[in-house]
Scaffold this motif. Structure first.
Motif, PDB file in Angstrom:
ATOM      1  N   PRO A   8       0.888  -1.484   0.014  1.00 39.36           N
ATOM      2  CA  PRO A   8       0.408   0.314   0.269  1.00 39.36           C
ATOM      3  C   PRO A   8       0.617   1.344   0.081  1.00 39.36           C
ATOM      4  O   PRO A   8       1.794   1.380   0.377  1.00 39.36           O
ATOM      5  N   SER A   9       0.566   2.424  -0.726  1.00 38.50           N
ATOM      6  CA  SER A   9       1.560   3.590  -0.098  1.00 38.50           C
ATOM      7  C   SER A   9       1.576   4.326   0.535  1.00 38.50           C
ATOM      8  O   SER A   9       0.529   4.393   1.350  1.00 38.50           O
ATOM      9  N   GLY A  10       2.581   4.549   1.221  1.00 39.83           N
ATOM     10  CA  GLY A  10       2.630   4.358   2.265  1.00 39.83           C
ATOM     11  C   GLY A  10       2.274   6.009   3.094  1.00 39.83           C
ATOM     12  O   GLY A  10       2.026   6.461   3.917  1.00 39.83           O
ATOM     13  N   ASN A  11       1.839   7.219   1.979  1.00 43.09           N
ATOM     14  CA  ASN A  11       1.209   8.235   1.965  1.00 43.09           C
ATOM     15  C   ASN A  11      -0.359   8.142   2.452  1.00 43.09           C
ATOM     16  O   ASN A  11      -1.000   8.116   3.268  1.00 43.09           O
ATOM     17  N   GLY A  12      -1.176   7.029   1.771  1.00 46.50           N
ATOM     18  CA  GLY A  12      -2.425   6.696   2.027  1.00 46.50           C
ATOM     19  C   GLY A  12      -2.644   5.934   3.919  1.00 46.50           C
ATOM     20  O   GLY A  12      -2.958   6.337   4.446  1.00 46.50           O
ATOM     21  N   VAL A  13      -1.783   5.266   4.236  1.00 47.45           N
ATOM     22  CA  VAL A  13      -1.339   4.257   5.014  1.00 47.45           C
ATOM     23  C   VAL A  13      -1.163   4.850   6.398  1.00 47.45           C
ATOM     24  O   VAL A  13      -1.275   5.763   7.645  1.00 47.45           O
ATOM     25  N   ALA A  14       0.180   6.397   6.067  1.00 49.26           N
ATOM     26  CA  ALA A  14      -0.100   7.694   7.262  1.00 49.26           C
ATOM     27  C   ALA A  14      -0.558   8.099   7.020  1.00 49.26           C
ATOM     28  O   ALA A  14      -1.265   8.432   8.450  1.00 49.26           O
ATOM     29  N   ALA A  15      -1.960   8.550   5.993  1.00 48.86           N
ATOM     30  CA  ALA A  15      -2.893   9.795   6.374  1.00 48.86           C
ATOM     31  C   ALA A  15      -4.026   9.086   7.241  1.00 48.86           C
ATOM     32  O   ALA A  15      -4.633   9.365   8.089  1.00 48.86           O
ATOM     33  N   HIS A  16      -4.265   7.270   7.077  1.00 43.49           N
ATOM     34  CA  HIS A  16      -5.295   7.213   7.849  1.00 43.49           C
ATOM     35  C   HIS A  16      -5.106   6.282   8.978  1.00 43.49           C
ATOM     36  O   HIS A  16      -6.384   7.027   9.995  1.00 43.49           O
ATOM     37  N   ALA A  17      -3.605   6.829   9.749  1.00 42.92           N
ATOM     38  CA  ALA A  17      -3.093   6.275  10.874  1.00 42.92           C
ATOM     39  C   ALA A  17      -3.569   7.383  11.161  1.00 42.92           C
ATOM     40  O   ALA A  17      -3.184   7.002  12.436  1.00 42.92           O
ATOM     41  N   LEU A  18      -3.001   9.144  10.909  1.00 48.00           N
ATOM     42  CA  LEU A  18      -2.452  10.371  11.455  1.00 48.00           C
ATOM     43  C   LEU A  18      -4.314  10.471  11.894  1.00 48.00           C
ATOM     44  O   LEU A  18      -4.739  10.899  13.446  1.00 48.00           O
ATOM     45  N   SER A  19      -5.040   9.784  11.270  1.00 47.57           N
ATOM     46  CA  SER A  19      -6.161   9.981  11.109  1.00 47.57           C
ATOM     47  C   SER A  19      -6.968   9.843  12.444  1.00 47.57           C
ATOM     48  O   SER A  19      -7.552  10.287  12.929  1.00 47.57           O
ATOM     49  N   HIS A  59      -5.561   4.277  -5.819  1.00 52.96           N
ATOM     50  CA  HIS A  59      -5.250   4.662  -4.391  1.00 52.96           C
ATOM     51  C   HIS A  59      -5.848   3.980  -3.167  1.00 52.96           C
ATOM     52  O   HIS A  59      -6.358   4.874  -2.988  1.00 52.96           O
ATOM     53  N   ASN A  60      -6.319   2.305  -3.536  1.00 52.77           N
ATOM     54  CA  ASN A  60      -7.016   2.327  -2.078  1.00 52.77           C
ATOM     55  C   ASN A  60      -6.066   2.785  -1.191  1.00 52.77           C
ATOM     56  O   ASN A  60      -7.055   2.767  -0.207  1.00 52.77           O
ATOM     57  N   ALA A  61      -4.852   2.681  -0.797  1.00 55.50           N
ATOM     58  CA  ALA A  61      -4.867   3.038   0.662  1.00 55.50           C
ATOM     59  C   ALA A  61      -4.826   4.276   0.873  1.00 55.50           C
ATOM     60  O   ALA A  61      -5.677   4.927   2.082  1.00 55.50           O
ATOM     61  N   MET A  62      -4.871   5.449   0.345  1.00 50.93           N
ATOM     62  CA  MET A  62      -5.486   6.398   0.305  1.00 50.93           C
ATOM     63  C   MET A  62      -6.516   6.739   0.445  1.00 50.93           C
ATOM     64  O   MET A  62      -7.834   7.559   0.914  1.00 50.93           O
ATOM     65  N   LEU A  63      -7.316   5.827  -0.752  1.00 50.57           N
ATOM     66  CA  LEU A  63      -8.743   6.248  -0.284  1.00 50.57           C
ATOM     67  C   LEU A  63      -9.780   5.471   1.023  1.00 50.57           C
ATOM     68  O   LEU A  63     -10.498   6.376   1.219  1.00 50.57           O
ATOM     69  N   ARG A  64      -8.465   4.721   1.287  1.00 54.72           N
ATOM     70  CA  ARG A  64      -9.290   4.339   2.845  1.00 54.72           C
ATOM     71  C   ARG A  64      -9.684   5.905   3.515  1.00 54.72           C
ATOM     72  O   ARG A  64     -10.103   6.044   4.709  1.00 54.72           O
ATOM     73  N   ALA A  65      -8.230   6.568   3.724  1.00 53.76           N
ATOM     74  CA  ALA A  65      -8.517   7.977   4.136  1.00 53.76           C
ATOM     75  C   ALA A  65      -9.440   8.634   3.923  1.00 53.76           C
ATOM     76  O   ALA A  65      -9.607   9.103   4.607  1.00 53.76           O
ATOM     77  N   VAL A  66      -9.606   8.918   2.846  1.00 57.23           N
ATOM     78  CA  VAL A  66     -10.268   9.439   2.123  1.00 57.23           C
ATOM     79  C   VAL A  66     -11.966   9.446   2.471  1.00 57.23           C
ATOM     80  O   VAL A  66     -12.553  10.024   2.594  1.00 57.23           O
TER      81      VAL A  66
END
Length: 698
Positions: A552-563, A596-603
């Motif tokens: 998964p995209s590190g940006n996506g996982v980071a955004a989700h975890a930070l959220s 961008h499915n990892a980022m979509l989790r954050a979206v």
């Protein structure tokens, strides 16, 4: 420099680099010494990137790097640098992208790039080159002499091309969309794109070779859950995920004797895999198998999860807790030799009734499916069809299959095993910590939770040094500055583990990781996170990857975890960083949402924030309430079961105080309800935000 005693790779920790330590090539690791030698001698750099379980890396090594005449040519014309892409994903990302820009073709491994000595910019490249011309490819020796001649005679053209390449790398980064309204259209479009690529006959997406794409399956399950809660279940989304994982779990990409999934299938049927087993595939696939078991109650998914988790315990966890990286595809120099069978061999190991069941189930009545001479286990006949084919009832069939598999597993265990890459990678451990934590709670097996806990303790004890993470460890030597994925994946794994087993030190560790991300990785001007820290070695480019690839995209996982961390603690700093990351990736997200499915989790959780449940209590009652909160598939839910005697809790958690014997504090998005002290009232609230698949599936 090089002779039979070895080259400059001898002191490395990477098993892949050590495989090349006795080549006649004067290999260097990526190092200041190598780069200075190239500049001093005005020689181009031959950069070779691969990894220990890569079949074609082995082939090229045997054909070219072990050949004395080829090595002599390499040594005279180039400074030769060998890189393990698993230890140096920063270099791999840069030069894979450069390869695509230069050749207009996708890259892969082995990656062979030629760099200018003064600035390490690539001016020519490819992947595998054969020792003699074939398949439309020049021989590797022809490439070596051609590249060296071109370098000497076309420096001006190379300089112009390099400037264009650097500019292209810079302009690939997404612009921050500060004024847009983040909306759910990319979620809708991703579903449409996945449906368009879905293979309705065999499952999966696209054509051969077929990869598991766990982020695709997770997105589909989350789509089904969200639509079900809204009262309009998206059955197609569930079908695509369920059907794909079913075909994989019955196919040859799954190890029917030892558990675990191979890297990919060479065919559309998931029948014959590339036999390497990667930790980073199996962590997410383990979690997905558990989640599909929660949704469907289909024993196939429970079995796949149970056996994969057992494989991790048995073969992939070091005594001191960390998870190893990879099992090779090859043994005794042949790909798949450890896994395939002859018909006579299997028949000789089993009783006649066992052979009857195995013969029908795994296709031994059909022509050989592996290179025309052997069989690789793939489920052809199952359920009622298997009973009909063998004449045994369901219970007898199950017993015979269980005893037969045990005998075959024992016989296979006596074979020469595939090579184990026993380095411990921080990022991949984060993925498996999450997988084992999910398995522990869904399957009700504490040993899987214990395994995840030991792995997290290893990372904190060995890989967390002076307030920063290290990326890799082997034989008590931890080194290399960690990357975005290391921080993001460990945060995600630790937050998952916290829901199963509360330890205040784990939460403190997650907060520390988050603060390092913001201080050293965030793009403070445009949002999002660079792959390398601000004090990392200077390279020709500092990427900020938004798309998923093999992980998964590190940006996506980071955004989700930070959220999630921001909502949990009431910490706006984390929430704002997550939003900035989404905005930084928005242009790319809207162009190709399904990439961008990892980022979509954050979206998704930006639009519809998570449901947070904090329990305070003791003993069996606290465990009963925690187990109930985690029983069903509810991807938006985060539950923490905190003992009443816990003190000095951070942020908003300090306000979730004990109340009587047991209490639940529930917040759904930005709305919080009154404390709940009755189990029946908890049940009522939970039922509104969790789903089960009560529909006919494949």
């Amino acid at each position: 420099m090089s002779d039979r005693t070895g080259n400059a790779l001898l002191e490395q920790t990477s098993p892949y680099l050590l495989q090349h330590a006795h080549n006649p090539v004067d290999w260097y690791p990526w190092s200041r010494e190598a780069l200075e030698q190239a500049e001093k001698q005005n020689k181009p750099i031959l950069l070779s990137i691969g990894y220990s379980a890569c079949h074609w890396c082995h082939v090229m090594a045997h054909e070219s790097f072990e050949d004395a005449e080829t090595a002599q040519l390499m040594n005279s014309l180039f400074v030769n640098i060998k890189v393990d892409r698993e230890e140096r994903p920063d270099l791999d990302k840069i030069y894979q992208t450069s390869h695509q820009l230069l050749t207009r073709r996708p890259g892969g491994w082995p990656l062979t790039m030629f760099l200018t000595p003064e600035d390490r910019t690539p001016f020519f490249g490819g992947t595998y080159f054969p020792p003699t011309p074939r398949h439309g490819l020049p021989s590797f020796r022809e490439v070596l002499t051609g590249v060296a001649n071109y370098f000497r005679s076309h420096r001006s053209e190379i300089g112009q091309q390099n400037a264009s390449l650097i500019n292209a790398l810079i302009t690939m980064e997404s612009e921050s969309a500060t004024t847009i309204s983040i909306n759910d259209q990319p979620l809708v479009d991703a579903q449409k794109e996945l449906a368009h690529a879905f293979d309705e006959v065999h499952g999966g997406f696209g054509f051969a070779p077929k990869f598991p794409h766990p982020t695709n399956l997770e997105r589909l399950l989350r789509t089904f859950a969200a639509s079900s809660i809204r009262g309009k279940p998206n059955v197609d989304a569930l079908h695509m995920a369920e059907f794909t994982l079913r075909k994989m779990a019955m196919g040859g990409i799954y190890d029917h004797l030892g558990g675990g999934f191979a890297r990919y299938s060479v065919d559309e049927l998931w029948m014959i895999p590339h036999f390497e087993k990667m930790l980073y595939d199996n962590g997410p696939l383990l979690a997905l198998s558990c989640e599909l078991w929660q949704l469907t109650h289909d024993e196939l998914f429970r079995t796949a999860a149970q056996e994969t988790a057992q494989w991790v315990l048995r073969e992939m966890q070091a005594p001191d807790g960390g998870y190893y990286s990879t099992l090779d595809a090859d043994s005794e120099g042949e790909e798949g030799k450890f896994y395939v069978w002859t018909s006579d061999e299997v028949a000789s190991l089993l009783s006649p009734p066992e052979w009857q069941v195995v013969q029908a189930r795994f296709g031994f009545l059909r022509p050989p499916n592996f290179e025309g001479k052997a069989w690789h286990l793939h489920v052809f006949v199952d359920g009622e069809d298997l009973h009909a084919a063998t004449g045994f009832d369901a219970e007898t069939t199950k017993k015979l299959l269980t005893s037969a598999r045990a005998k075959l597993f024992a016989a296979r265990s006596a074979r020469v095993r595939p090579g184990l890459d026993d380095k411990i990678l921080t990022a991949w451990n984060g993925l498996m910590i999450r997988g084992m934590a999910v398995a522990g709670t869904v399957l009700g097996d504490a040993q899987f939770v214990d395994s995840a806990t030991r792995a997290l303790d290893f990372l904190r004890d060995r890989m967390w040094v002076d307030g920063r993470l290290l990326a890799t460890s082997r034989q008590d030597r931890s080194h290399l500055a960690a990357y975005l994925d290391d921080y993001a994946f460990v945060m995600d794994g630790a937050l998952t583990l916290l829901q199963i087993r509360w330890r205040q030190s784990d939460l403190a560790f997650v907060v520390d990781l988050a603060r390092v991300l913001l201080e050293h990785f965030e793009d403070r001007d445009r949002g999002g996170f660079f792959f390398t820290a601000d004090d990392h070695e200077a390279l020709i480019h500092r990427p900020k990857p938004m798309m998923d690839d093999a992980v998964p995209s590190g940006n996506g996982v980071a955004a989700h975890a930070l959220s999630r961390l921001g909502h949990l603690l009431g910490e706006s700093t984390f929430l704002e960083a997550a939003e900035r990351a989404i905005r930084a990736g928005w242009a790319s997200i809207t162009r190709v949402p399904h990439a961008h499915n990892a980022m979509l989790r954050a979206v998704e959780e930006y639009i519809d924030p998570p449901q947070l449940i904090v329990l305070r209590g003791e003993g069996e009652q606290l465990e009963r309430w925690r187990s109930r909160c985690l029983r069903h598939y509810a991807p938006r839910r985060m539950t923490l079961a905190i003992p009443s005697n816990a003190s000095r809790l951070p942020g908003l958690l300090a306000e979730r105080k004990p109340l009587g014997d047991i209490v639940a504090y529930l917040c759904d998005g930005h709305q919080c309800g009154p404390p709940v002290t009755e189990f029946g009232a908890l049940e009522e609230v939970l039922a509104r935000t969790e789903v089960e698949a009560r529909i006919p599936l494949s």
